[in-house]
Design a protein around this motif. Structure first.
Motif, PDB file in Angstrom:
ATOM      1  N   ARG A  15       0.843  -1.200   0.000  1.00 48.06           N
ATOM      2  CA  ARG A  15       0.000   0.000   0.000  1.00 48.06           C
ATOM      3  C   ARG A  15       0.872   1.240   0.000  1.00 48.06           C
ATOM      4  O   ARG A  15       1.999   1.226   0.479  1.00 48.06           O
ATOM      5  CB  ARG A  15      -0.898   0.059   1.241  1.00 48.06           C
ATOM      6  N   SER A  16       0.338   2.330  -0.529  1.00 45.70           N
ATOM      7  CA  SER A  16       1.000   3.625  -0.430  1.00 45.70           C
ATOM      8  C   SER A  16      -0.064   4.710  -0.510  1.00 45.70           C
ATOM      9  O   SER A  16      -1.183   4.474  -0.982  1.00 45.70           O
ATOM     10  CB  SER A  16       2.047   3.806  -1.537  1.00 45.70           C
ATOM     11  N   ASP A  17       0.272   5.876  -0.026  1.00 44.22           N
ATOM     12  CA  ASP A  17      -0.673   6.989  -0.027  1.00 44.22           C
ATOM     13  C   ASP A  17      -0.693   7.671  -1.393  1.00 44.22           C
ATOM     14  O   ASP A  17       0.316   7.721  -2.101  1.00 44.22           O
ATOM     15  CB  ASP A  17      -0.295   8.011   1.045  1.00 44.22           C
ATOM     16  N   GLU A  20      -4.664  13.379  -1.120  1.00 50.33           N
ATOM     17  CA  GLU A  20      -4.951  13.750   0.262  1.00 50.33           C
ATOM     18  C   GLU A  20      -5.653  12.649   1.035  1.00 50.33           C
ATOM     19  O   GLU A  20      -5.560  12.611   2.263  1.00 50.33           O
ATOM     20  CB  GLU A  20      -5.817  15.016   0.291  1.00 50.33           C
ATOM     21  N   ALA A  21      -6.357  11.748   0.341  1.00 46.88           N
ATOM     22  CA  ALA A  21      -7.163  10.784   1.084  1.00 46.88           C
ATOM     23  C   ALA A  21      -7.192   9.387   0.476  1.00 46.88           C
ATOM     24  O   ALA A  21      -7.773   8.480   1.058  1.00 46.88           O
ATOM     25  CB  ALA A  21      -8.602  11.297   1.205  1.00 46.88           C
ATOM     26  N   ASP A  22      -6.540   9.189  -0.671  1.00 45.08           N
ATOM     27  CA  ASP A  22      -6.623   7.902  -1.356  1.00 45.08           C
ATOM     28  C   ASP A  22      -5.477   6.980  -0.964  1.00 45.08           C
ATOM     29  O   ASP A  22      -4.481   7.408  -0.391  1.00 45.08           O
ATOM     30  CB  ASP A  22      -6.609   8.095  -2.877  1.00 45.08           C
ATOM     31  N   ARG A  23      -5.630   5.708  -1.305  1.00 48.21           N
ATOM     32  CA  ARG A  23      -4.548   4.741  -1.156  1.00 48.21           C
ATOM     33  C   ARG A  23      -4.357   4.005  -2.477  1.00 48.21           C
ATOM     34  O   ARG A  23      -5.321   3.574  -3.099  1.00 48.21           O
ATOM     35  CB  ARG A  23      -4.854   3.717  -0.056  1.00 48.21           C
ATOM     36  N   ARG A  42      -8.279   6.814   3.255  1.00 47.31           N
ATOM     37  CA  ARG A  42      -7.568   7.361   4.412  1.00 47.31           C
ATOM     38  C   ARG A  42      -8.432   8.310   5.230  1.00 47.31           C
ATOM     39  O   ARG A  42      -7.981   8.840   6.246  1.00 47.31           O
ATOM     40  CB  ARG A  42      -6.293   8.065   3.946  1.00 47.31           C
ATOM     41  N   THR A 272       5.750   3.426   0.608  1.00 48.33           N
ATOM     42  CA  THR A 272       5.538   4.684  -0.096  1.00 48.33           C
ATOM     43  C   THR A 272       6.564   4.932  -1.181  1.00 48.33           C
ATOM     44  O   THR A 272       6.441   5.867  -1.948  1.00 48.33           O
ATOM     45  CB  THR A 272       5.590   5.868   0.893  1.00 48.33           C
TER      46      THR A 272
END
Length: 283
Positions: A15-17, A20-23, A42, A272
Motif C-alpha cells: 500500500r501507499s498513499d 490527500e485521502a486515497d490509497r 484514508r 511509499t
C-alpha cells in the motif's frame, strides 16, 4: 468485453498513499498482480479503511478506471489475526509479500502463485515453523514462476545428482555434480543435510513444512543457499529481510519482540517508495 464492474479474490501485498485521502493498493489475484486505487480510504470514517489492510485475503469489487481500477467494495475473507500479534510472523509475511511483488509480472495470470502465497499466510497464522514455511514458500514460488532451482539433475551438465553433490551455484541455477563443481568458482558449499532438505521441501506440498524437525545448522545453511539464489535473480536482497533479521536478533538477545510502532515506521518507507522496486534481472 469485461464488465465495467467486476469481482475478484485478492491478497493485499502493498500500500501507499496517494493525494490527500486515497490509497494505492497492490494486490495479488489469481489473474496476476495489479495496482488499484481505493478512493477516500484514508478518511477517518471510510468504509474501506479497515478492509484493505496488508496481508488481508479479501473479495474485491473493482470498477474499471482510465489508468487504475477503483476499489468500490471489499469483503474480507481472512485477516490472519494471529499472525498480526507476532512481530517475527509479521516480518515473514512482509517478506512473502515482497517476493511476489518483485517476481510476479503485472497482470500475468498465475493462479498457483496466488495459492502459494495464501497457503503460506495461512501456515504462518496457524503457528507453523516460520523458517521452514518460508523455505517451502520460496521453493514453490520459484517453481511456479519459472525459476525452479535444479536439485535432481546437475545445473551444468544434466547428470542425475547423487549424495556426493556438495556445491550449489546460483549463477547456473542449482546444484552441481562433482564433475562440474569447478564450472562456477563462486559456487557455494552445500552439506548433504541441506541438499536433502531442499529436495524434500521442493517436492512435497507446502503445508507439511512445519512438521519437520531439522537442526538449527541445517536450517541456517538452507536459508543462506536460497537467499543467494534469490539475490542472483532479484539482483539485490529483499529489504524486508533486514527487518526480519533484526527481529530475530532481538529474540536471541532479549527473548521477546513486541509488535509496536517500529514495524509500522520501518515498512512505511517501503510502502511509499515505488522507486524501490527493481525488476528481476532474469526476466
Amino acid at each position: 468485453m469485461r464488465d465495467r464492474v467486476y469481482r475478484t479474490e485478492a491478497i493485499i501485498i502493498r500500500r501507499s498513499d496517494a493525494g490527500e485521502a486515497d490509497r494505492l493498493v497492490t494486490i495479488l489475484t489469481p489473474l496476476g498482480r495489479q495496482r488499484v486505487v481505493a478512493r477516500g480510504a484514508r478518511k477517518l470514517h471510510s468504509r474501506l479503511a479497515g478492509h484493505i489492510e496488508l496481508f488481508t485475503h479479501t473479495m474485491l469489487m473493482l470498477a474499471i478506471g482510465r489508468n487504475l481500477h477503483i476499489v468500490t467494495q471489499s469483503s474480507p475473507l481472512d485477516r490472519f489475526e494471529r499472525l498480526r500479534t507476532d512481530l517475527e510472523r509479521i516480518g515473514a509475511a512482509y517478506y512473502a509479500a515482497e517476493l511476489v511483488d518483485r517476481l510476479v509480472e503485472e497482470e500475468a495470470e498465475n493462479k498457483r502463485a496466488f495459492s502459494i502465497l495464501l497457503g503460506t499466510l495461512r501456515a504462518l497464522n496457524a503457528g507453523a515453523a516460520i523458517d521452514l514455511t518460508l523455505r517451502a514458500y520460496e521453493l514453490h514460488l520459484l517453481d511456479a514462476l519459472g525459476y525452479r532451482p535444479q536439485l535432481y539433475e546437475c545445473a551444468a551438465c544434466g547428470a542425475v545428482l547423487t549424495e556426493a553433490t556438495n556445491r550449489f551455484s546460483p549463477v547456473t541455477g542449482g546444484a552441481l555434480c562433482p564433475d562440474c563443481a569447478g564450472v562456477d568458482r563462486l559456487a557455494l558449499p552445500m552439506s548433504l543435510a541441506a541438499f536433502k532438505l531442499l529436495r524434500y521441501l521442493q517436492s512435497q506440498p507446502l503445508e507439511i513444512s512445519g512438521e519437520l524437525r531439522i537442526s538449527p545448522a541445517t536450517r541456517a545453511e538452507t536459508e543462506s543457499l536460497l537467499r543467494a539464489y534469490l539475490r542472483h535473480i532479484l539482483e539485490r536482497d529483499p529489504r524486508s529481510l533486514v527487518f526480519l533479521d533484526d527481529v530475530r536478533q532481538m529474540l536471541r538477545t532479549s527473548g521477546s519482540a513486541s509488535v509496536g510502532s517500529s514495524a509500522t515506521r520501518y515498512f512505511a518507507r517501503g510502502d511509499t517508495d515505488e522507486n524501490d522496486r527493481d525488476p528481476p534481472g532474469a526476466r
